[in-house]
Design a protein around this motif. Structure first.
Motif, PDB file in Angstrom:
ATOM      1  N   ALA A 167       0.815  -1.222   0.000  1.00 32.09           N
ATOM      2  CA  ALA A 167       0.000   0.000   0.000  1.00 32.09           C
ATOM      3  C   ALA A 167       0.843   1.264   0.000  1.00 32.09           C
ATOM      4  N   HIS A 168       1.852   1.338   0.860  1.00 34.00           N
ATOM      5  CA  HIS A 168       2.650   2.565   0.951  1.00 34.00           C
ATOM      6  C   HIS A 168       3.388   2.829  -0.370  1.00 34.00           C
ATOM      7  N   ALA A 169       3.996   1.815  -0.942  1.00 35.04           N
ATOM      8  CA  ALA A 169       4.710   1.970  -2.222  1.00 35.04           C
ATOM      9  C   ALA A 169       3.732   2.353  -3.335  1.00 35.04           C
ATOM     10  N   PHE A 170       2.535   1.752  -3.323  1.00 34.93           N
ATOM     11  CA  PHE A 170       1.529   2.077  -4.325  1.00 34.93           C
ATOM     12  C   PHE A 170       1.087   3.535  -4.198  1.00 34.93           C
ATOM     13  N   ASP A 171       0.827   4.001  -2.966  1.00 30.50           N
ATOM     14  CA  ASP A 171       0.404   5.387  -2.754  1.00 30.50           C
ATOM     15  C   ASP A 171       1.483   6.370  -3.229  1.00 30.50           C
ATOM     16  N   ASP A 172       2.742   6.051  -2.971  1.00 32.42           N
ATOM     17  CA  ASP A 172       3.838   6.897  -3.452  1.00 32.42           C
ATOM     18  C   ASP A 172       3.878   6.918  -4.978  1.00 32.42           C
ATOM     19  N   GLU A 173       3.717   5.743  -5.596  1.00 25.37           N
ATOM     20  CA  GLU A 173       3.711   5.649  -7.059  1.00 25.37           C
ATOM     21  C   GLU A 173       2.560   6.457  -7.645  1.00 25.37           C
ATOM     22  N   TRP A 174       1.379   6.358  -7.029  1.00 29.06           N
ATOM     23  CA  TRP A 174       0.211   7.099  -7.513  1.00 29.06           C
ATOM     24  C   TRP A 174       0.461   8.605  -7.421  1.00 29.06           C
ATOM     25  N   GLN A 175       0.994   9.062  -6.290  1.00 29.20           N
ATOM     26  CA  GLN A 175       1.289  10.488  -6.115  1.00 29.20           C
ATOM     27  C   GLN A 175       2.298  10.962  -7.163  1.00 29.20           C
ATOM     28  N   ASN A 176       3.336  10.174  -7.418  1.00 29.89           N
ATOM     29  CA  ASN A 176       4.338  10.546  -8.431  1.00 29.89           C
ATOM     30  C   ASN A 176       3.734  10.607  -9.826  1.00 29.89           C
ATOM     31  N   GLU A 177       2.829   9.686 -10.135  1.00 33.57           N
ATOM     32  CA  GLU A 177       2.201   9.672 -11.459  1.00 33.57           C
ATOM     33  C   GLU A 177       1.298  10.891 -11.665  1.00 33.57           C
ATOM     34  N   ILE A 178       0.539  11.279 -10.650  1.00 33.83           N
ATOM     35  CA  ILE A 178      -0.360  12.423 -10.847  1.00 33.83           C
ATOM     36  C   ILE A 178       0.403  13.734 -10.933  1.00 33.83           C
ATOM     37  N   LEU A 179       1.607  13.796 -10.377  1.00 30.05           N
ATOM     38  CA  LEU A 179       2.410  15.026 -10.473  1.00 30.05           C
ATOM     39  C   LEU A 179       2.724  15.372 -11.922  1.00 30.05           C
ATOM     40  N   LYS A 180       2.765  14.367 -12.793  1.00 27.63           N
ATOM     41  CA  LYS A 180       3.033  14.597 -14.219  1.00 27.63           C
ATOM     42  C   LYS A 180       1.907  15.405 -14.876  1.00 27.63           C
ATOM     43  N   TYR A 181       0.699  15.296 -14.343  1.00 24.63           N
ATOM     44  CA  TYR A 181      -0.479  15.903 -14.978  1.00 24.63           C
ATOM     45  C   TYR A 181      -1.139  16.953 -14.101  1.00 24.63           C
ATOM     46  N   LYS A 182      -0.514  17.282 -12.999  1.00 23.53           N
ATOM     47  CA  LYS A 182      -1.120  18.180 -12.018  1.00 23.53           C
ATOM     48  C   LYS A 182      -1.288  19.581 -12.592  1.00 23.53           C
ATOM     49  N   PRO A 183      -2.539  20.065 -12.674  1.00 18.48           N
ATOM     50  CA  PRO A 183      -2.765  21.443 -13.106  1.00 18.48           C
ATOM     51  C   PRO A 183      -2.414  22.400 -11.971  1.00 18.48           C
ATOM     52  N   SER A 184      -2.729  23.669 -12.141  1.00 24.84           N
ATOM     53  CA  SER A 184      -2.399  24.646 -11.106  1.00 24.84           C
ATOM     54  C   SER A 184      -3.101  24.333  -9.790  1.00 24.84           C
ATOM     55  N   GLY A 185      -4.313  23.761  -9.857  1.00 25.22           N
ATOM     56  CA  GLY A 185      -4.995  23.299  -8.649  1.00 25.22           C
ATOM     57  C   GLY A 185      -4.412  21.959  -8.248  1.00 25.22           C
ATOM     58  N   GLN A 186      -4.732  21.467  -7.069  1.00 30.17           N
ATOM     59  CA  GLN A 186      -4.161  20.211  -6.603  1.00 30.17           C
ATOM     60  C   GLN A 186      -5.241  19.150  -6.463  1.00 30.17           C
ATOM     61  N   TRP A 187      -4.869  17.917  -6.776  1.00 35.81           N
ATOM     62  CA  TRP A 187      -5.705  16.789  -6.400  1.00 35.81           C
ATOM     63  C   TRP A 187      -5.439  16.598  -4.922  1.00 35.81           C
ATOM     64  N   LEU A 188      -6.461  16.463  -4.152  1.00 36.99           N
ATOM     65  CA  LEU A 188      -6.270  16.334  -2.716  1.00 36.99           C
ATOM     66  C   LEU A 188      -5.574  15.035  -2.376  1.00 36.99           C
ATOM     67  N   ASN A 189      -4.633  15.118  -1.463  1.00 37.59           N
ATOM     68  CA  ASN A 189      -3.953  13.952  -0.978  1.00 37.59           C
ATOM     69  C   ASN A 189      -4.945  13.116  -0.173  1.00 37.59           C
ATOM     70  N   LEU A 190      -4.866  11.821  -0.274  1.00 39.44           N
ATOM     71  CA  LEU A 190      -5.818  10.926   0.370  1.00 39.44           C
ATOM     72  C   LEU A 190      -5.884  11.162   1.877  1.00 39.44           C
ATOM     73  N   GLU A 191      -4.732  11.402   2.509  1.00 38.05           N
ATOM     74  CA  GLU A 191      -4.713  11.599   3.956  1.00 38.05           C
ATOM     75  C   GLU A 191      -5.362  12.930   4.355  1.00 38.05           C
ATOM     76  N   ASN A 192      -5.417  13.906   3.443  1.00 38.71           N
ATOM     77  CA  ASN A 192      -5.960  15.223   3.758  1.00 38.71           C
ATOM     78  C   ASN A 192      -7.437  15.350   3.454  1.00 38.71           C
ATOM     79  N   SER A 193      -8.059  14.322   2.954  1.00 33.91           N
ATOM     80  CA  SER A 193      -9.478  14.403   2.614  1.00 33.91           C
ATOM     81  C   SER A 193     -10.291  14.051   3.847  1.00 33.91           C
ATOM     82  N   GLY A 194     -10.590  15.060   4.644  1.00 34.12           N
ATOM     83  CA  GLY A 194     -11.316  14.843   5.908  1.00 34.12           C
ATOM     84  C   GLY A 194     -12.753  14.456   5.678  1.00 34.12           C
ATOM     85  N   MET A 195     -13.317  13.855   6.688  1.00 37.81           N
ATOM     86  CA  MET A 195     -14.728  13.486   6.599  1.00 37.81           C
ATOM     87  C   MET A 195     -15.432  13.958   7.810  1.00 37.81           C
TER      88      MET A 195
END
Length: 195
Positions: A167-195
């Motif tokens: 899981a940890h390696a996958f989450d890091d890989e996912w974060q690195n992949e989205i950085l390639k396409y990240k617009p000026s706004g941010q996709w919220l990090n999974l840990e920061n998406s409060g409920m």
């Protein structure tokens, strides 16, 4: 694509505005070869007119969904789709009843996808949220639920085509992949998406 853009300017179909043009009568707009327009008005039942409007809306939405299906198949395309439903009812002095549900999906090239689902039901007190990060056929989905009436809270994780230890390696890989396409706004990090 042209038809999709036309749906934004005419979301209820081309006949909607023609109903009111003749004050209670249906109007048929005809364009002739010589460029002239003609207008024919006939009496119409308002319920039939509303029926036609609803049919136009349904047809437009079905066409839009078909087109989104084509876009989601393109591995090099970006896609964002969102759907939300809310109901509200209040009778007398009792507390209002609210039911909400929503889904969002974001896709980027390279098999990257983020999915979000949420549900809130004031009558039962239940709130649920699920956030999934997907890379091709692998996914990590975190589901949270709580009940404001009972105080119960639950967090579950689902691992698709991988082990929990990955899981940890996958989450890091996912974060690195989205950085390639990240617009000026941010996709919220999974840990920061409060409920």
């Amino acid at each position: 694509m042209r038809q999709m853009m036309r749906n934004f300017s005419e979301p209820f179909g081309r006949d909607m505005f023609s109903i009111s043009d003749c004050r209670g009568r249906a109007c048929n707009h005809t364009r002739h070869e010589d460029g002239e327009n003609s207008l024919t008005c006939t009496d119409v039942n308002p319920l039939q007119a509303m029926d036609q409007i609803m049919l136009n809306i349904q047809n437009s939405m079905q066409e839009l969904q078909r087109n989104f299906g084509h876009f989601s198949m393109d591995p090099n395309g970006h896609l964002f789709s969102s759907s939300s439903i809310m109901t509200y009812s209040k009778v007398g002095d009792e507390q209002p009843k609210v039911f909400q549900t929503s889904t969002q999906t974001r896709r980027a090239p390279g098999g990257i996808k983020e999915s979000r689902r949420a549900l809130r039901d004031s009558e039962s007190g239940l709130e649920k949220m699920a956030v999934g990060h997907h890379l091709h056929d692998r996914a990590h989905v975190i589901k949270k639920s709580k009940n404001s009436k009972t105080g119960d809270e639950e967090v579950n994780q689902e691992f698709i085509n991988m082990n929990e230890s990955d899981a940890h390696a996958f989450d890091d890989e996912w974060q690195n992949e989205i950085l390639k396409y990240k617009p000026s706004g941010q996709w919220l990090n999974l840990e920061n998406s409060g409920m």
